[in-house]
Design an enzyme around this catalytic site. Structure first.
Site, PDB file in Angstrom:
ATOM      1  N   LYS A 154       0.828  -1.218   0.000  1.00 51.74           N
ATOM      2  CA  LYS A 154       0.000   0.000   0.000  1.00 51.74           C
ATOM      3  C   LYS A 154       0.864   1.270   0.000  1.00 51.74           C
ATOM      4  O   LYS A 154       0.641   2.178  -0.800  1.00 51.74           O
ATOM      5  CB  LYS A 154      -0.915  -0.016   1.229  1.00 51.74           C
ATOM      6  N   SER A 230       9.950   2.457   7.191  1.00 51.05           N
ATOM      7  CA  SER A 230       9.290   1.172   7.404  1.00 51.05           C
ATOM      8  C   SER A 230       9.590   0.593   8.793  1.00 51.05           C
ATOM      9  O   SER A 230       8.761   0.694   9.694  1.00 51.05           O
ATOM     10  CB  SER A 230       9.678   0.209   6.287  1.00 51.05           C
ATOM     11  N   ARG A 231      10.750   0.002   8.958  1.00 50.22           N
ATOM     12  CA  ARG A 231      11.151  -0.504  10.264  1.00 50.22           C
ATOM     13  C   ARG A 231      12.665  -0.351  10.388  1.00 50.22           C
ATOM     14  O   ARG A 231      13.405  -0.620   9.442  1.00 50.22           O
ATOM     15  CB  ARG A 231      10.784  -1.988  10.434  1.00 50.22           C
ATOM     16  N   GLU A 260      14.941   1.820  18.333  1.00 51.01           N
ATOM     17  CA  GLU A 260      14.122   2.999  18.638  1.00 51.01           C
ATOM     18  C   GLU A 260      13.285   2.854  19.902  1.00 51.01           C
ATOM     19  O   GLU A 260      12.924   3.848  20.529  1.00 51.01           O
ATOM     20  CB  GLU A 260      13.206   3.334  17.460  1.00 51.01           C
ATOM     21  N   HIS A 292       9.500   8.092  14.409  1.00 47.93           N
ATOM     22  CA  HIS A 292       8.424   7.176  13.990  1.00 47.93           C
ATOM     23  C   HIS A 292       7.099   7.951  13.912  1.00 47.93           C
ATOM     24  O   HIS A 292       6.091   7.541  14.486  1.00 47.93           O
ATOM     25  CB  HIS A 292       8.310   5.988  14.942  1.00 47.93           C
TER      26      HIS A 292
HETATM   27  P1  NAD Z   1       1.874  -3.874   2.853  1.00 47.27           P
HETATM   28  O1  NAD Z   1       1.674  -5.170   3.537  1.00 47.27           O
HETATM   29  O2  NAD Z   1       0.735  -3.279   2.067  1.00 47.27           O
HETATM   30  O3  NAD Z   1       3.128  -3.972   1.856  1.00 47.27           O
HETATM   31  C1  NAD Z   1       4.323  -4.614   2.205  1.00 47.27           C
HETATM   32  C2  NAD Z   1       4.963  -5.099   0.916  1.00 47.27           C
HETATM   33  O4  NAD Z   1       6.215  -5.696   1.239  1.00 47.27           O
HETATM   34  C3  NAD Z   1       4.128  -6.163   0.205  1.00 47.27           C
HETATM   35  O5  NAD Z   1       3.973  -5.847  -1.167  1.00 47.27           O
HETATM   36  C4  NAD Z   1       4.941  -7.436   0.387  1.00 47.27           C
HETATM   37  O6  NAD Z   1       4.804  -8.345  -0.686  1.00 47.27           O
HETATM   38  C5  NAD Z   1       6.337  -6.856   0.449  1.00 47.27           C
HETATM   39  N1  NAD Z   1       7.318  -7.789   1.000  1.00 47.27           N
HETATM   40  C6  NAD Z   1       7.105  -8.832   1.854  1.00 47.27           C
HETATM   41  N2  NAD Z   1       8.267  -9.482   2.068  1.00 47.27           N
HETATM   42  C7  NAD Z   1       9.197  -8.846   1.330  1.00 47.27           C
HETATM   43  C8  NAD Z   1      10.586  -9.063   1.130  1.00 47.27           C
HETATM   44  N3  NAD Z   1      11.226 -10.096   1.715  1.00 47.27           N
HETATM   45  N4  NAD Z   1      11.238  -8.230   0.307  1.00 47.27           N
HETATM   46  C9  NAD Z   1      10.595  -7.196  -0.315  1.00 47.27           C
HETATM   47  N5  NAD Z   1       9.281  -6.959  -0.161  1.00 47.27           N
HETATM   48  C10 NAD Z   1       8.600  -7.765   0.647  1.00 47.27           C
HETATM   49  O7  NAD Z   1       2.380  -2.870   3.965  1.00 47.27           O
HETATM   50  P2  NAD Z   1       2.307  -1.286   3.953  1.00 47.27           P
HETATM   51  O8  NAD Z   1       1.035  -0.838   4.552  1.00 47.27           O
HETATM   52  O9  NAD Z   1       2.703  -0.791   2.614  1.00 47.27           O
HETATM   53  O10 NAD Z   1       3.450  -0.953   5.028  1.00 47.27           O
HETATM   54  C11 NAD Z   1       4.808  -1.192   4.738  1.00 47.27           C
HETATM   55  C12 NAD Z   1       5.593  -1.083   6.020  1.00 47.27           C
HETATM   56  O11 NAD Z   1       5.545   0.261   6.490  1.00 47.27           O
HETATM   57  C13 NAD Z   1       5.014  -1.901   7.192  1.00 47.27           C
HETATM   58  O12 NAD Z   1       5.548  -3.207   7.190  1.00 47.27           O
HETATM   59  C14 NAD Z   1       5.449  -1.148   8.406  1.00 47.27           C
HETATM   60  O13 NAD Z   1       6.646  -1.730   8.889  1.00 47.27           O
HETATM   61  C15 NAD Z   1       5.758   0.253   7.885  1.00 47.27           C
HETATM   62  N6  NAD Z   1       4.903   1.292   8.483  1.00 47.27           N
HETATM   63  C16 NAD Z   1       5.511   2.368   9.051  1.00 47.27           C
HETATM   64  C17 NAD Z   1       4.747   3.381   9.592  1.00 47.27           C
HETATM   65  C18 NAD Z   1       5.398   4.609  10.213  1.00 47.27           C
HETATM   66  O14 NAD Z   1       4.715   5.376  10.903  1.00 47.27           O
HETATM   67  N7  NAD Z   1       6.673   4.845   9.981  1.00 47.27           N
HETATM   68  C19 NAD Z   1       3.360   3.296   9.558  1.00 47.27           C
HETATM   69  C20 NAD Z   1       2.776   2.189   8.946  1.00 47.27           C
HETATM   70  C21 NAD Z   1       3.554   1.190   8.405  1.00 47.27           C
END
Ligand code: NAD
Length: 360
Positions: A154, A230-231, A260, A292
């Site tokens: 997403k 992301s993380r 963190e 974050h």
């Molecule tokens: P999502 O589940 O929609 O998308 C994650 C994508 O990563 C998917 O397309 C999946 O296929 C892919 N993926 C899985 N394993 C993988 C790998 N080994 N190598 C490459 N890609 C891989 O998640 P999202 O909603 O897009 O969120 C992404 C990340 O953002 C979350 O996992 C979370 O850690 C982080 N996040 C951060 C905040 C923030 O405030 N900083 C907020 C929300 C989410």
């Protein structure tokens, strides 16, 4: 009325949860994180709610269940901090908020990127001191450059669209490429080698831990800009620090950091014990660290509250749990809740009942 023990409360959480509660739940707000030591606060409650940096280990899981709490509502998307096997064993249902505003996070990644390449953070600090010199503030156009996006879920897809809006070429890598995105998928080696900007949007999993390390940094273009919303565990911070100091990495925008949980979300300015790597990172002029906060928009907070209430309503009414994850779901390379082999027609992963004391 069901009682909800709400941990790690911040004023902005309370505002959105109080506004959207509609008198459904008796919410007991606690500032402390959910830890084993904080468990007595949940006495008499029916559900617990925790956030992204709580360590939900076996002791916490078993302590919740021992208090009669059978549902834990994580008000976040990522779930690498939850021991799902322990939750399954103990019979604790875990629900989450899979998407609250992918725009919030993608736009924050774009804000970090723009600030870094145009030195906005440095310019703002200078003009506050009435220093209007432009020396050292030369940036570069994003137009015509290449963005490498790791994880095209997403958030990654929205960030890709923003980059395309700037006139950038976008390369993508995902363990599960999605042809419907229309993105150009390449292997990681090519993404590292051809990208002027690398932005991370995949979950933290054993296979993605330190996906950016000394070896991958060595394959990137000299002067690459790294953005991580992301993380923290996706990046080997010491390797990044070395690459920044050497000039191999031109700039880094970090909304997350691998250690963190000891620092973020709180005012630690009076703490004398320092994290050496974090201290060095924040001191570099070509690094922006945010705490974050990529999720922190009004829209996201409202969605977090409404989805958490919907998750709890579904749990207590016995309905399908769209946002449940169990140890099988969470062990998959990506959340596949609907495909969890344990999910029954009820739409629940159905953790087994906890064993009665003394039985095997
Ligand atoms: P999502 O589940 O929609 O998308 C994650 C994508 O990563 C998917 O397309 C999946 O296929 C892919 N993926 C899985 N394993 C993988 C790998 N080994 N190598 C490459 N890609 C891989 O998640 P999202 O909603 O897009 O969120 C992404 C990340 O953002 C979350 O996992 C979370 O850690 C982080 N996040 C951060 C905040 C923030 O405030 N900083 C907020 C929300 C989410």
């Amino acid at each position: 009325m069901k009682k909800l023990a709400f941990f790690d409360t911040k004023p902005y959480d309370r505002e959105s949860f109080d506004r959207l509660n509609g008198g459904r739940y008796d919410i007991r707000y606690f500032e402390t994180r959910l830890t084993a030591a904080a468990l007595p606060l949940a006495d008499g409650c029916d559900a617990a709610c925790a956030f992204v940096n709580a360590e939900i280990d076996r002791a916490v899981v078993e302590g919740l269940v021992a208090r009669g709490i059978k549902v834990l509502a994580m008000r976040c998307a990522g779930y690498n901090n939850v021991d799902f096997k322990a939750a399954w064993d103990a019979g604790l249902t875990v629900v989450r908020v899979p998407a609250y505003s992918p725009y919030a996070v993608a736009e924050h990644a774009a804000a970090l990127l723009l600030s870094l390449v145009r030195h906005i953070h440095r310019a703002a600090a200078r003009t506050r001191d009435f220093n209007f010199s432009l020396a050292g503030l030369t940036g570069f156009d994003l137009h015509g450059k290449t963005a490498g996006i790791v994880g095209t879920g997403k958030i990654g897809r929205i960030f890709a669209g923003i980059c395309q809006g700037f006139g950038m070429r976008v390369l993508a890598y995902d363990a599960f490429p999605n042809p419907a995105t229309g993105l150009e998928y390449v292997d990681l080696g090519r993404l590292w080698a051809e990208s002027d900007v690398v932005s991370l949007h995949c979950p933290l999993l054993p296979e993605t831990r330190h996906i950016v390390d000394a070896a991958s940094l060595a394959r990137m273009k000299r002067g690459v800009v790294l953005v991580n919303t992301s993380r923290g565990g996706l990046v080997d911070s010491d390797a990044l620090l070395a690459a920044l100091r050497d000039g191999a990495v031109g700039a880094a925008g970090l909304d997350v950091y691998e250690e963190e949980s000891d620092w973020f979300y709180e005012d630690r300015s009076d703490v004398t014990r320092q994290n050496k790597t974090l201290s060095l990172l924040v001191s570099l002029p070509n690094v922006i660290v945010t705490s974050h906060q990529a999720f922190l928009t009004r829209e996201a907070l409202a969605n977090i509250a409404s989805t958490t209430f919907a998750n709890l309503d579904a749990y207590f009414s016995g309905g399908p749990l769209e946002n449940e994850i169990c140890y099988r779901c969470s062990g998959a390379a990506r959340p596949v809740n609907a495909d969890c082999p344990r999910r029954a027609a009820s739409g629940r992963c159905r953790p087994p009942r906890p064993r009665a004391a003394g039985t095997v």
